[in-house]
Design an enzyme around this catalytic site. Sequence first.
Site, PDB file in Angstrom:
ATOM      1  N   ARG A 127      -0.155   9.100 -10.220  1.00  0.00           N
ATOM      2  CA  ARG A 127      -0.322   7.828  -9.489  1.00  0.00           C
ATOM      3  C   ARG A 127       0.365   6.646 -10.190  1.00  0.00           C
ATOM      4  NH1 ARG A 127      -3.798   7.351  -5.530  1.00  0.00           N
ATOM      5  NH2 ARG A 127      -4.102   5.162  -5.984  1.00  0.00           N
ATOM      6  N   ASN A 140     -10.488  -2.940  -6.523  1.00  0.00           N
ATOM      7  CA  ASN A 140      -9.649  -2.058  -7.369  1.00  0.00           C
ATOM      8  C   ASN A 140     -10.214  -1.856  -8.779  1.00  0.00           C
ATOM      9  OD1 ASN A 140      -6.458  -3.173  -5.970  1.00  0.00           O
ATOM     10  ND2 ASN A 140      -7.742  -1.433  -5.393  1.00  0.00           N
ATOM     11  N   ASP A 173       0.835  -1.208   0.000  1.00  0.00           N
ATOM     12  CA  ASP A 173       0.000   0.000   0.000  1.00  0.00           C
ATOM     13  C   ASP A 173       0.871   1.259   0.000  1.00  0.00           C
ATOM     14  OD1 ASP A 173      -2.267   1.498   0.015  1.00  0.00           O
ATOM     15  OD2 ASP A 173      -2.847   1.059   2.077  1.00  0.00           O
ATOM     16  N   ARG A 182       1.784  -4.997   6.110  1.00  0.00           N
ATOM     17  CA  ARG A 182       1.068  -3.943   5.372  1.00  0.00           C
ATOM     18  C   ARG A 182       1.873  -2.657   5.473  1.00  0.00           C
ATOM     19  NH1 ARG A 182      -5.171  -2.677   4.319  1.00  0.00           N
ATOM     20  NH2 ARG A 182      -4.812  -0.916   2.942  1.00  0.00           N
ATOM     21  N   HIS A 240       2.871   3.411  -8.987  1.00  0.00           N
ATOM     22  CA  HIS A 240       2.715   1.972  -9.227  1.00  0.00           C
ATOM     23  C   HIS A 240       3.964   1.404  -9.909  1.00  0.00           C
ATOM     24  CE1 HIS A 240      -1.298   2.072  -7.746  1.00  0.00           C
ATOM     25  NE2 HIS A 240      -1.817   2.741  -8.749  1.00  0.00           N
ATOM     26  N   TRP A 290       3.019   7.884  -2.392  1.00  0.00           N
ATOM     27  CA  TRP A 290       4.434   8.050  -2.775  1.00  0.00           C
ATOM     28  C   TRP A 290       4.517   8.991  -3.979  1.00  0.00           C
ATOM     29  CZ3 TRP A 290       7.369   7.512  -7.085  1.00  0.00           C
ATOM     30  CH2 TRP A 290       8.760   7.503  -6.911  1.00  0.00           C
TER      31      TRP A 290
HETATM   32  C1  FPP Z   1      -1.911   0.152  -3.363  1.00  0.00           C
HETATM   33  O1  FPP Z   1      -1.438   1.485  -3.416  1.00  0.00           O
HETATM   34  C2  FPP Z   1      -1.341  -0.630  -4.464  1.00  0.00           C
HETATM   35  C3  FPP Z   1      -2.069  -1.211  -5.450  1.00  0.00           C
HETATM   36  C4  FPP Z   1      -3.531  -1.102  -5.520  1.00  0.00           C
HETATM   37  C5  FPP Z   1      -1.438  -1.954  -6.550  1.00  0.00           C
HETATM   38  C6  FPP Z   1      -0.195  -2.711  -6.238  1.00  0.00           C
HETATM   39  C7  FPP Z   1       0.589  -2.840  -7.494  1.00  0.00           C
HETATM   40  C8  FPP Z   1       1.919  -2.775  -7.624  1.00  0.00           C
HETATM   41  C9  FPP Z   1       2.813  -2.708  -6.468  1.00  0.00           C
HETATM   42  C10 FPP Z   1       2.599  -2.754  -8.956  1.00  0.00           C
HETATM   43  C11 FPP Z   1       2.424  -3.905  -9.872  1.00  0.00           C
HETATM   44  C12 FPP Z   1       2.434  -5.255  -9.229  1.00  0.00           C
HETATM   45  C13 FPP Z   1       3.172  -6.332  -9.638  1.00  0.00           C
HETATM   46  C14 FPP Z   1       2.977  -7.654  -8.963  1.00  0.00           C
HETATM   47  C15 FPP Z   1       4.194  -6.242 -10.685  1.00  0.00           C
HETATM   48  P1  FPP Z   1      -2.487   2.659  -3.573  1.00  0.00           P
HETATM   49  O2  FPP Z   1      -2.585   2.996  -5.015  1.00  0.00           O
HETATM   50  O3  FPP Z   1      -3.791   2.307  -2.947  1.00  0.00           O
HETATM   51  O4  FPP Z   1      -1.784   3.805  -2.764  1.00  0.00           O
HETATM   52  P2  FPP Z   1      -2.470   5.007  -1.964  1.00  0.00           P
HETATM   53  O5  FPP Z   1      -3.307   4.392  -0.874  1.00  0.00           O
HETATM   54  O6  FPP Z   1      -1.312   5.754  -1.423  1.00  0.00           O
HETATM   55  O7  FPP Z   1      -3.267   5.777  -2.959  1.00  0.00           O
END
Ligand code: FPP
Length: 263
Positions: free
Chosen positions: A49, A84, A36, A204, A53, A41
Amino acid sequence: MPRGFGMAAIPQIREQSPLKKIDLRKLPRHIAIIMDGNGRWAQKHTLGRISGHRKGADAVRATVRTCRELGIGYLTLYAFSVENWQRPAAEVEALMGLLKEFLAKEIDELDEKGIRLMTIGNLQALKAPLRRQLKQAVERTAHNEAMVLNVALSYGGRDEIVEAAKKILRDGLAGRISPDEITRENFAGYLYTARIPDPDLLIRTSGEYRISNFLLWQTAYTEFYFTDVLWPDFQREDLLRAIAAYQARERRFGLTSDQLQKD
Ligand code: FPP
């Protein structure tokens, strides 16, 4: 059964680690991670955003490598939840693209390192090309035994339990199982994680303290570790710190401390 490197194979981790507290004989067999903080970040770095990722995918690469070096048997990553799908279409598209890119770039190394790729979740919801790519990667690495990399995709813990109930009911109607024969053990066999042990440690990142519909059944006795580090910043030291915290805990599984000492 996955087997990791012996201790002799990873002296660099012992020597360079700022955390000499880690006992390589008592590693968690299965680590699950809720990755998360990618969006925050990106915001912190005045980026979009998607850049968060992308940086998050780099942290995935590094984490897989460290787990493999240490000899962790199973690593489950929460890459995309059923919820998501409700994100803006461009973000969903970008996440799927990153996954495709990750698979294309990493599959040779995963296979060379003896890592078996598995997925949990409703893969039917994914577009056909990604589904095909995943299927090929899963099949190509199916014989690998050093570590399992399990990616949760279009995953929801409640959906998983409902799907399990449907499968049991179908087996029941077909006369293969009766209500009194249902046990915790055979119920678990109907889940997406049928052949995967429960996580010992769940991490987490980003300072959130929620389970977010992740491995609801499987985390009954998992040790939880929360860190403020945002996922794209999560490094080997952070993983080692989480493992050290895990090793400092006493897992009682409902027993008393005294009972455990006697074993
Ligand atoms: C949560 O951060 C993260 C996700 C919903 C996606 C996770 C994906 C990756 C780490 C990249 C691709 C994965 C692989 C396996 C190659 P958020 O977007 O909810 O962050 P925020 O809460 O700060 O907005």
